[in-house]
Scaffold this active site. Structure first.
Site, PDB file in Angstrom:
ATOM      1  N   TRP A  84       0.769  -1.007  -0.238  1.00 25.25           N
ATOM      2  CA  TRP A  84       0.168   0.018   0.067  1.00 25.25           C
ATOM      3  C   TRP A  84       1.083   0.855   0.103  1.00 25.25           C
ATOM      4  CZ3 TRP A  84      -4.078   2.886  -0.829  1.00 25.25           C
ATOM      5  CH2 TRP A  84      -4.577   3.643  -0.166  1.00 25.25           C
ATOM      6  N   SER A  93       0.970   4.690   0.875  1.00 28.22           N
ATOM      7  CA  SER A  93       0.180   4.784   1.521  1.00 28.22           C
ATOM      8  C   SER A  93       0.510   6.777   1.493  1.00 28.22           C
ATOM      9  CB  SER A  93       0.051   4.744   2.997  1.00 28.22           C
ATOM     10  OG  SER A  93       0.124   5.146   4.007  1.00 28.22           O
ATOM     11  N   GLY A  94      -0.188   7.162   1.108  1.00 34.91           N
ATOM     12  CA  GLY A  94       0.317   9.457   1.339  1.00 34.91           C
ATOM     13  C   GLY A  94       0.147   9.285   2.806  1.00 34.91           C
ATOM     14  N   PHE A  95      -0.386   8.631   3.477  1.00 34.75           N
ATOM     15  CA  PHE A  95       0.014   9.152   5.149  1.00 34.75           C
ATOM     16  C   PHE A  95       0.914   8.552   5.853  1.00 34.75           C
ATOM     17  CE2 PHE A  95      -0.107   7.383  10.095  1.00 34.75           C
ATOM     18  CZ  PHE A  95      -1.090   8.438  11.044  1.00 34.75           C
ATOM     19  N   ASP A 104      -1.189  14.534   6.380  1.00 40.92           N
ATOM     20  CA  ASP A 104      -1.221  13.736   5.194  1.00 40.92           C
ATOM     21  C   ASP A 104      -2.581  14.531   4.793  1.00 40.92           C
ATOM     22  OD1 ASP A 104      -2.266  11.699   3.971  1.00 40.92           O
ATOM     23  OD2 ASP A 104      -3.128  10.509   4.794  1.00 40.92           O
ATOM     24  N   ARG A 129     -12.471   5.286  -4.256  1.00 44.49           N
ATOM     25  CA  ARG A 129     -12.489   5.318  -1.854  1.00 44.49           C
ATOM     26  C   ARG A 129     -13.537   6.097  -2.417  1.00 44.49           C
ATOM     27  NH1 ARG A 129      -7.802   6.264   0.978  1.00 44.49           N
ATOM     28  NH2 ARG A 129      -8.569   7.928   2.875  1.00 44.49           N
ATOM     29  N   HIS A 168     -14.255   3.696   3.774  1.00 47.42           N
ATOM     30  CA  HIS A 168     -13.607   4.250   4.966  1.00 47.42           C
ATOM     31  C   HIS A 168     -14.511   3.883   6.227  1.00 47.42           C
ATOM     32  CE1 HIS A 168      -9.683   4.079   6.995  1.00 47.42           C
ATOM     33  NE2 HIS A 168      -9.291   5.095   6.736  1.00 47.42           N
TER      34      HIS A 168
HETATM   35  C1  SPV Z   1      -3.172   6.540   4.123  1.00 46.18           C
HETATM   36  O1  SPV Z   1      -2.845   5.359   4.254  1.00 46.18           O
HETATM   37  O2  SPV Z   1      -2.604   7.361   3.828  1.00 46.18           O
HETATM   38  C2  SPV Z   1      -5.029   5.913   3.772  1.00 46.18           C
HETATM   39  C3  SPV Z   1      -5.686   5.116   5.137  1.00 46.18           C
HETATM   40  O3  SPV Z   1      -5.689   6.896   2.996  1.00 46.18           O
HETATM   41  S1  SPV Z   1      -5.569   6.781   6.341  1.00 46.18           S
HETATM   42  O4  SPV Z   1      -4.687   6.695   6.865  1.00 46.18           O
HETATM   43  O5  SPV Z   1      -6.828   4.946   6.845  1.00 46.18           O
HETATM   44  O6  SPV Z   1      -7.099   7.616   5.500  1.00 46.18           O
HETATM   45 MG    MG Z   2      -4.320   7.739   2.033  1.00 48.63          MG
END
Ligand code: SPV
Ligand code: MG
Length: 288
Positions: A40, A42-44, A54, A153, A184
């Protein structure tokens, strides 16, 4: 078989694929070695690794470069987190082919306004674009994806709009051509997400990110029969932070390095993760 085809084949609602988050190629390599089906992007995690929120603070090219590097470092398919697609449908039409060219297997795009805010942030700004606008973004993504999966999403539950609106959006996104729908939730129990999954007619597989409700096991999700992919959303960066913080604390508390030696990875392990074997072969063959 392409990475996208390999990922599509794993979206089995009877046995969901499991993706692990990564914020750099080393984390991705460790996740692939551990046996995760996918990575994944992930942007976070990437934002956290730069120590910024984020919230579209990092540029698209920073994320895109990292997705390419993560794909180059290991063999598991990469699922790129595009946030909102970096703008409107026009932006998406230019962005998605670049991610496809970087070798990702799937892109995930969420129906919030740009710039986004983190879904899990208490009191975060969670505003959604109209359904028709997001359908256009999905169509633009599909048109430029060249076979890469497009996962839509919906943040309807995150925004507090309820199950009926979440189902309406999920159905509209599947109709627009999404290969899967990520739903989500930030509820602390799985009730909201389980109710959504039970009500989902099953047009396309669902994708879950159970960060807030970790008590829902992978087996529990499989038993719902609707979910093709489970994303472990931020466990690489959280594991790294926990391990670094404790190691740093102990070194200063001990007044030396001896105490942590048994708890951190040996230097030989790091050499192996860097691909030292491959470099030795190159040296043997070409270095004169
Ligand atoms: C990420 O991991 O960047 C996501 C999941 O988009 S969340 O942080 O839960 O939105
Ligand atoms: Mg994200």
């Amino acid at each position: 078989m392409s990475k996208a085809e390999a990922l599509r084949a794993k979206l089995d609602v009877g046995k969901p694929a499991i993706a692990m988050a990564a914020h750099n190629p080393l984390a991705a390599r460790l996740a692939a070695q551990a046996g995760f089906d996918a990575i994944w992007g992930s942007g976070f995690e990437l934002s956290a690794s730069y120590a910024v929120p984020d919230a579209n603070i990092l540029s698209m090219s920073t994320h895109l470069d990292m997705m390419r590097a993560i794909g180059d470092a290991q063999d598991a398919p990469v699922i790129a987190d595009l946030d909102t697609g970096f703008g409107n449908a026009v932006n998406v039409a230019y962005v998605v082919p670049r991610y496809a060219a970087a070798g990702v297997a799937a892109v995930v795009m969420e129906d919030k306004t740009f710039p986004k805010d983190s879904s899990l942030r208490p009191g975060g700004r969670q505003q959604l674009v109209p359904v028709e606008e997001f359908q256009g973004k999905i169509e633009a993504a599909k048109a430029g994806a060249g076979g890469v999966l497009v996962i839509a999403r919906t943040e309807a539950l995150i925004a507090g709009l309820g199950q009926v609106e979440a189902l309406r959006r999920g159905a509209a996104y599947a109709q627009a051509g999404a290969d899967a729908v990520l739903i989500h939730s930030k509820q602390k129990t799985p009730d909201e997400i389980v109710a959504f999954c039970r009500a989902w007619p099953g047009q396309v597989p669902l994708v879950l990110v159970p960060t807030s409700y970790p008590q829902l096991s992978f087996a529990d999700v499989a038993a719902l029969g609707k979910v093709g992919l489970i994303i472990c959303g931020n466990h690489a960066i959280r594991a790294a932070v926990g391990a670094m913080r404790e190691t740093f604390r102990r070194i200063l508390a001990d007044g030396g390095l001896g105490g942590v030696e048994g708890t951190i990875a040996p230097v030989s392990d790091i050499f192996a993760l860097q691909g030292d074997d491959a470099m030795r072969q190159i040296e043997k063959k070409f270095l004169r």
